[in-house]
Design an enzyme around this catalytic site. Structure first.
Site, PDB file in Angstrom:
ATOM      1  N   LYS A 113       0.886  -1.137  -0.029  1.00 19.60           N
ATOM      2  CA  LYS A 113      -0.045  -0.136  -0.059  1.00 19.60           C
ATOM      3  C   LYS A 113       0.934   1.320   0.021  1.00 19.60           C
ATOM      4  O   LYS A 113       0.617   2.304  -0.824  1.00 19.60           O
ATOM      5  CB  LYS A 113      -0.838   0.024   1.412  1.00 19.60           C
ATOM      6  N   LYS A 197      -6.038 -10.969  -6.692  1.00 22.10           N
ATOM      7  CA  LYS A 197      -7.285 -11.110  -5.927  1.00 22.10           C
ATOM      8  C   LYS A 197      -8.348  -9.974  -6.233  1.00 22.10           C
ATOM      9  O   LYS A 197      -7.914  -8.998  -6.773  1.00 22.10           O
ATOM     10  CB  LYS A 197      -6.887 -11.037  -4.590  1.00 22.10           C
ATOM     11  N   LYS A 200     -11.307  -4.227  -3.458  1.00 21.13           N
ATOM     12  CA  LYS A 200     -12.022  -3.011  -3.418  1.00 21.13           C
ATOM     13  C   LYS A 200     -11.353  -2.029  -4.586  1.00 21.13           C
ATOM     14  O   LYS A 200     -11.765  -1.072  -5.064  1.00 21.13           O
ATOM     15  CB  LYS A 200     -12.302  -2.460  -2.181  1.00 21.13           C
TER      16      LYS A 200
HETATM   17  P1  TYM Z   1     -10.739  -6.265   4.367  1.00 16.49           P
HETATM   18  O1  TYM Z   1     -11.864  -5.273   4.806  1.00 16.49           O
HETATM   19  O2  TYM Z   1      -9.751  -5.887   3.112  1.00 16.49           O
HETATM   20  O3  TYM Z   1     -11.494  -7.519   3.879  1.00 16.49           O
HETATM   21  C1  TYM Z   1     -12.570  -8.018   4.528  1.00 16.49           C
HETATM   22  C2  TYM Z   1     -12.476  -9.717   4.492  1.00 16.49           C
HETATM   23  O4  TYM Z   1     -12.491 -10.355   3.254  1.00 16.49           O
HETATM   24  C3  TYM Z   1     -11.412 -11.080   2.996  1.00 16.49           C
HETATM   25  N1  TYM Z   1     -11.309 -10.980   1.275  1.00 16.49           N
HETATM   26  C4  TYM Z   1     -11.145 -11.916   0.299  1.00 16.49           C
HETATM   27  N2  TYM Z   1     -11.413 -13.280   0.693  1.00 16.49           N
HETATM   28  C5  TYM Z   1     -11.479 -13.970  -0.539  1.00 16.49           C
HETATM   29  N3  TYM Z   1     -10.988 -13.615  -1.780  1.00 16.49           N
HETATM   30  C6  TYM Z   1     -10.510 -12.202  -1.786  1.00 16.49           C
HETATM   31  N4  TYM Z   1     -10.657 -11.538  -2.964  1.00 16.49           N
HETATM   32  C7  TYM Z   1     -10.890 -11.199  -0.817  1.00 16.49           C
HETATM   33  N5  TYM Z   1     -10.672 -10.007  -0.385  1.00 16.49           N
HETATM   34  C8  TYM Z   1     -10.767  -9.865   0.660  1.00 16.49           C
HETATM   35  C9  TYM Z   1     -10.423 -10.434   3.483  1.00 16.49           C
HETATM   36  O5  TYM Z   1      -9.310 -11.603   3.907  1.00 16.49           O
HETATM   37  C10 TYM Z   1     -11.093 -10.414   4.999  1.00 16.49           C
HETATM   38  O6  TYM Z   1     -11.243 -11.309   5.597  1.00 16.49           O
HETATM   39  N6  TYM Z   1      -7.499  -5.947   7.894  1.00 16.49           N
HETATM   40  C11 TYM Z   1      -8.901  -6.470   7.824  1.00 16.49           C
HETATM   41  C12 TYM Z   1      -9.928  -5.921   8.564  1.00 16.49           C
HETATM   42  C13 TYM Z   1      -9.601  -6.307  10.058  1.00 16.49           C
HETATM   43  C14 TYM Z   1      -9.667  -7.652  10.687  1.00 16.49           C
HETATM   44  C15 TYM Z   1      -9.473  -7.350  12.215  1.00 16.49           C
HETATM   45  C16 TYM Z   1      -9.855  -8.828  10.194  1.00 16.49           C
HETATM   46  C17 TYM Z   1      -9.297  -5.483  11.021  1.00 16.49           C
HETATM   47  N7  TYM Z   1      -9.436  -6.058  12.248  1.00 16.49           N
HETATM   48  C18 TYM Z   1      -9.381  -8.164  12.923  1.00 16.49           C
HETATM   49  C19 TYM Z   1      -9.857  -9.706  11.292  1.00 16.49           C
HETATM   50  C20 TYM Z   1      -9.712  -9.544  12.542  1.00 16.49           C
HETATM   51  C21 TYM Z   1      -8.867  -5.951   6.146  1.00 16.49           C
HETATM   52  O7  TYM Z   1      -8.352  -5.210   5.790  1.00 16.49           O
HETATM   53  O8  TYM Z   1      -9.843  -6.710   5.577  1.00 16.49           O
END
Ligand code: TYM
Length: 336
Positions: A113, A197, A200
């Site tokens: 990032k 992948k 967003k």
């Molecule tokens: P975030 O908001 O980017 O994504 C949310 C969840 O979706 C999953 N994900 C995917 N799974 C499969 N294929 C994809 N293409 C794909 N894109 C996203 C992510 O792995 C995630 O589970 N850092 C985290 C948010 C967070 C969090 C936490 C998660 C903050 N605190 C505590 C677990 C526990 C994030 O940016 O997710």
């Protein structure tokens, strides 16, 4: 004792996408049957991308609405907004004093990032982001964290921090969380670039299927998904990433094994698979989209669910924070 689950998503877009839905949200909903689940809209994390104020407000509600619409049940689980529970930022400070510069610097998501936006566009919050994530998890004595593959390294840091707290402050200071990644859906790929992948921040919106997309848009995107010049429908991640991604999505949404689907399409063309898959995706997402839109149109009802969730989450978080404060040696406040 019932095992505890925690997970969260950032409110960084108006709609969650199919990767979020299959990689995480579907697992969250299933885990409610066997675990005590806590799910959060992690708005403090979203601040690291400097969102516009009104956009953040809208997306925070829309993200919670989609959790509810997909089946997160506030009667069984806790659903809350991260910034409503200030203990998250309080524990982050403590954990940051247990995190080495080296280990924080190794986080690949930070490297990716920050490279994208350059040093002048990179804020310190982006660097400490995984420590806030560890605080989210450790605050609830979480046993299991359901996420997609891209979160594995952040989860490793959470585990390392929990172990470090236990060795420096005594056993029982923190629960060491297990990562829960369902291999088949851990990484859903971009429809236009099936080696990247689904994300967003994808360069082409056509590569992403959003939960809130209307059926026409979904159908159009699946029909224009990139495949290959071969004609045979089979699962081969390396040589046929596009078709394999479509088969993965098909299988995940219907619960049918990939091999059965491949057998059905023997001798058929990619177009057949795409038309049927579009129907499958539309059928799966339409009820979620409709329910989410209803929640979005009732912000007061939504806010009340979130307020109840915050109250329940705070009670757990405060107990954990007091335990850790005491062990670190922060003087308790004695009320006169
Ligand atoms: P975030 O908001 O980017 O994504 C949310 C969840 O979706 C999953 N994900 C995917 N799974 C499969 N294929 C994809 N293409 C794909 N894109 C996203 C992510 O792995 C995630 O589970 N850092 C985290 C948010 C967070 C969090 C936490 C998660 C903050 N605190 C505590 C677990 C526990 C994030 O940016 O997710």
């Amino acid at each position: 004792m019932t095992q505890r689950v925690f997970s969260g998503m950032q409110p960084t877009s108006d709609s969650l996408h199919l990767g979020n839905f299959l990689g995480a949200l579907t697992q969250w909903v299933a885990l409610q049957d066997t675990h005590h689940a806590i799910y959060s809209v992690v708005d403090l994390h979203a601040l690291t991308v400097s969102p516009d104020r009104d956009v953040l407000v809208r997306r925070t509600r829309a993200t919670a609405a989609q959790y509810l619409a997909a089946g997160v049940d506030p009667d069984r689980s806790i659903l809350f907004v991260q910034s409503h529970v200030p203990q998250h930022t309080e524990l982050t400070w403590i954990l940051s004093t247990f995190t080495g510069m080296g280990e924080a610097s190794r986080m690949t998501q930070f490297k990716d990032k920050s490279t994208k936006v350059g040093e002048s566009g990179t804020n310190v919050g982006l660097f400490t982001y995984p420590i806030l994530q560890a605080a989210d998890i450790l605050l609830y004595d979480t046993n299991v964290v359901p996420v997609g593959e891209d979160q594995r390294q952040h989860l490793e840091l959470s585990r390392d921090l929990a172990q470090r707290l236990n060795s420096r402050l005594g056993e029982g200071t923190a629960v060491v969380p297990e990562v829960h990644i369902v291999k088949e859906v851990a990484k859903i790929f971009d429809l236009q670039d099936p080696t990247a992948k689904m994300s967003k921040s994808s360069s082409s919106p056509n590569g992403v299927i959003d939960i809130l997309d209307d059926p026409k848009a979904i159908t159009k995107r699946i029909k224009s998904a990139v495949t290959d010049t071969d004609t045979v429908i089979r699962f081969d991640r390396e040589h046929k990433p596009g078709v394999s991604n479509l088969l993965t999505i098909y299988s995940a949404l219907t619960g049918r094994p990939v091999d059965d689907i491949v057998a059905d399409y023997e001798g058929k063309m990619y177009g057949h698979l795409k038309v049927d898959l579009a129907d499958v995706v539309v059928a799966a997402l339409t009820p979620v989209r409709e329910a989410a839109l209803e929640w979005i149109e009732s912000p007061e009802r939504l806010d009340s669910v979130l307020a109840q969730g915050a109250e329940k989450a705070s009670a757990i978080a405060q107990a954990t924070l007091e335990r850790i404060y005491e062990r670190v040696g922060l003087l308790p406040l004695k009320h006169r």
